[in-house]
Design an enzyme around this catalytic site. Structure first.
Site, PDB file in Angstrom:
ATOM      1  N   PRO A  92      22.057  46.134  27.557  1.00  0.00           N
ATOM      2  CA  PRO A  92      20.853  46.468  28.324  1.00  0.00           C
ATOM      3  C   PRO A  92      19.797  47.178  27.467  1.00  0.00           C
ATOM      4  O   PRO A  92      18.685  47.413  27.935  1.00  0.00           O
ATOM      5  CB  PRO A  92      21.378  47.383  29.440  1.00  0.00           C
ATOM      6  CG  PRO A  92      22.668  47.923  28.938  1.00  0.00           C
ATOM      7  CD  PRO A  92      23.225  46.914  27.975  1.00  0.00           C
ATOM      8  N   GLU A 120      32.266  51.914  26.854  1.00  0.00           N
ATOM      9  CA  GLU A 120      30.958  52.559  26.657  1.00  0.00           C
ATOM     10  C   GLU A 120      30.153  51.866  25.565  1.00  0.00           C
ATOM     11  O   GLU A 120      29.032  52.273  25.267  1.00  0.00           O
ATOM     12  CB  GLU A 120      31.150  54.046  26.348  1.00  0.00           C
ATOM     13  CG  GLU A 120      31.228  54.894  27.608  1.00  0.00           C
ATOM     14  CD  GLU A 120      32.390  54.500  28.513  1.00  0.00           C
ATOM     15  OE1 GLU A 120      32.129  53.867  29.562  1.00  0.00           O
ATOM     16  OE2 GLU A 120      33.547  54.792  28.179  1.00  0.00           O
ATOM     17  N   ARG A 158      21.369  24.192  30.364  1.00  0.00           N
ATOM     18  CA  ARG A 158      20.565  23.302  31.212  1.00  0.00           C
ATOM     19  C   ARG A 158      19.303  22.809  30.509  1.00  0.00           C
ATOM     20  O   ARG A 158      18.662  21.867  30.976  1.00  0.00           O
ATOM     21  CB  ARG A 158      20.291  23.929  32.564  1.00  0.00           C
ATOM     22  CG  ARG A 158      19.543  25.237  32.542  1.00  0.00           C
ATOM     23  CD  ARG A 158      19.710  25.983  33.854  1.00  0.00           C
ATOM     24  NE  ARG A 158      19.453  25.141  35.016  1.00  0.00           N
ATOM     25  CZ  ARG A 158      18.254  24.656  35.345  1.00  0.00           C
ATOM     26  NH1 ARG A 158      17.217  24.932  34.606  1.00  0.00           N
ATOM     27  NH2 ARG A 158      18.101  23.913  36.419  1.00  0.00           N
ATOM     28  N   ASP A 173      11.150  22.843  36.109  1.00  0.00           N
ATOM     29  CA  ASP A 173      11.657  24.094  36.651  1.00  0.00           C
ATOM     30  C   ASP A 173      10.566  25.108  36.875  1.00  0.00           C
ATOM     31  O   ASP A 173       9.541  25.099  36.229  1.00  0.00           O
ATOM     32  CB  ASP A 173      12.657  24.739  35.679  1.00  0.00           C
ATOM     33  CG  ASP A 173      14.010  24.114  35.772  1.00  0.00           C
ATOM     34  OD1 ASP A 173      14.224  23.330  36.711  1.00  0.00           O
ATOM     35  OD2 ASP A 173      14.845  24.412  34.916  1.00  0.00           O
TER      36      ASP A 173
HETATM   37  C1  9WO Z   1      28.632  52.746  29.884  1.00  0.00           C
HETATM   38  C2  9WO Z   1      28.563  54.124  29.945  1.00  0.00           C
HETATM   39  C3  9WO Z   1      29.349  55.055  30.585  1.00  0.00           C
HETATM   40  C4  9WO Z   1      29.036  56.424  30.443  1.00  0.00           C
HETATM   41  C5  9WO Z   1      27.955  56.800  29.682  1.00  0.00           C
HETATM   42  C6  9WO Z   1      27.151  55.834  29.051  1.00  0.00           C
HETATM   43  C7  9WO Z   1      27.483  54.506  29.191  1.00  0.00           C
HETATM   44  N1  9WO Z   1      26.915  53.431  28.685  1.00  0.00           N
HETATM   45  C8  9WO Z   1      27.607  52.378  29.073  1.00  0.00           C
HETATM   46  C9  9WO Z   1      27.264  51.059  28.673  1.00  0.00           C
HETATM   47  O1  9WO Z   1      26.108  50.797  28.360  1.00  0.00           O
HETATM   48  N2  9WO Z   1      28.272  50.162  28.610  1.00  0.00           N
HETATM   49  C10 9WO Z   1      28.012  48.818  28.178  1.00  0.00           C
HETATM   50  C11 9WO Z   1      28.710  47.882  29.101  1.00  0.00           C
HETATM   51  C12 9WO Z   1      28.488  48.585  26.792  1.00  0.00           C
HETATM   52  C13 9WO Z   1      28.112  47.181  26.374  1.00  0.00           C
HETATM   53  C14 9WO Z   1      28.603  46.165  27.380  1.00  0.00           C
HETATM   54  N3  9WO Z   1      28.247  46.596  28.688  1.00  0.00           N
HETATM   55  C15 9WO Z   1      27.132  46.106  29.298  1.00  0.00           C
HETATM   56  C16 9WO Z   1      26.315  45.089  28.895  1.00  0.00           C
HETATM   57  N4  9WO Z   1      26.668  46.576  30.451  1.00  0.00           N
HETATM   58  N5  9WO Z   1      25.548  45.939  30.768  1.00  0.00           N
HETATM   59  C17 9WO Z   1      25.309  45.029  29.843  1.00  0.00           C
HETATM   60  C18 9WO Z   1      24.161  44.169  29.861  1.00  0.00           C
HETATM   61  C19 9WO Z   1      23.958  43.232  28.875  1.00  0.00           C
HETATM   62  C20 9WO Z   1      22.817  42.437  28.916  1.00  0.00           C
HETATM   63  N6  9WO Z   1      21.919  42.579  29.904  1.00  0.00           N
HETATM   64  C21 9WO Z   1      22.099  43.479  30.878  1.00  0.00           C
HETATM   65  C22 9WO Z   1      23.213  44.302  30.888  1.00  0.00           C
END
Ligand code: 9WO
Length: 259
Positions: A92, A120, A158, A173
């Site tokens: 993210p 994490e 796609r 699309d």
């Molecule tokens: C979890 C966490 C817990 C306590 C304090 C800080 C923290 N950060 C995270 C975190 O960002 N975990 C991620 C989980 C680690 C990488 C994989 N994860 C993830 C990828 N969550 N969301 C995504 C993601 C990827 C692409 N687009 C949107 C969301």
């Protein structure tokens, strides 16, 4: 296109390998999928893939070395096919992906190695050393990168020539022309008193095309005005959008009178 995924949950990728358009495209060899579990690249009896963060705090961090070995195996599969893969980390902490971003990824690389993290996150040194690009699918945190990796796979596949049926063309699309889609209707022509717009049953194809274009323009103007602002509309589109606004105002007046 060659896609390899690094994940602690390989079975999740059955969702794209065994279902729908992505499955059909896989069977047509339009793309191929390799799935690699970093746990399979660990020697110790416990097959450890994570550890506590330096500096303390909650949760666990994925070890660099098992991921490094899994990335090597994934890149080797692509190299053996003559493809120089790009390593993408789903996180993210990147600018969110757009339709143009998906098209760029497809054009730039015949091979992608998608790194789906858990816990994490991943040891920063692995990201520095091995990741070419970070991709987000939106500004929200999930429990892992697997679903974002599958979102990216679906969006990419796609676009591959032959992936869609006749008539499902990706160039039609939503977003490909910078506009949202027009509304769609099917049987019955009256559902709970809600009628299908009569023009769609008129058989007048020019009128139908015009109505759809007008709806696409109007809907984009209503829901995503910043998308309209980014376009230079020709005279005809400007006229259609003006007609939409007039019809909208008329409809709202009628609704007021009914109350
Ligand atoms: C979890 C966490 C817990 C306590 C304090 C800080 C923290 N950060 C995270 C975190 O960002 N975990 C991620 C989980 C680690 C990488 C994989 N994860 C993830 C990828 N969550 N969301 C995504 C993601 C990827 C692409 N687009 C949107 C969301």
């Amino acid at each position: 296109m060659y896609i390899d995924v690094i994940t602690l949950f390989p079975e999740m990728f059955d969702a794209v390998a065994k279902h729908g358009i992505t499955r059909r495209a896989l069977e047509q060899h339009l793309w191929s999928l390799g799935v690699w579990n970093p746990r399979d690249f660990v020697e110790d009896n416990y097959r450890t893939i994570d550890d506590r963060p330096y500096g303390g705090g909650p949760g666990m961090v994925m070890l660099a070395e098992p991921l490094n070995a899994a990335i090597d195996a994934a890149l080797k599969r692509q190299q053996d096919a003559g493809v120089a893969g790009k390593v993408v980390y789903l996180t993210p902490q990147a600018k969110p992906l757009t339709d143009a971003g998906v098209r760029r990824l497809k054009e730039e690389s015949a091979g992608l190695v998608l790194l789906a993290g858990r816990y994490e996150g991943v040891d920063e040194r692995l990201i520095e050393a091995r990741v070419d690009e970070e991709v987000s699918i939106g500004d929200y945190v999930l429990s892992g990168g697997e679903l974002p990796a599958m979102v990216l796979i679906d969006a990419l596949v796609r676009l591959l020539p032959g992936a869609l049926n006749d008539g499902e063309s990706a160039s039609q699309d939503s977003y490909s022309d910078g506009l949202l889609d027009w509304p769609h209707y099917t049987r019955p022509d009256d559902w709970k008193g809600r009628k299908v717009p009569p023009v769609l049953q008129s058989g007048n194809h020019a009128a139908i095309e015009k109505w759809r274009r007008k709806q696409a323009l109007g809907r984009t103007w209503l829901r995503r005005p910043e998308m309209i602002a980014a376009l230079t509309l020709n005279k005809q589109d400007l006229k259609l959008l003006e007609e939409f606004r007039q019809e909208q105002a008329q409809q709202r007046q009628q609704e007021q009178q009914q109350q």
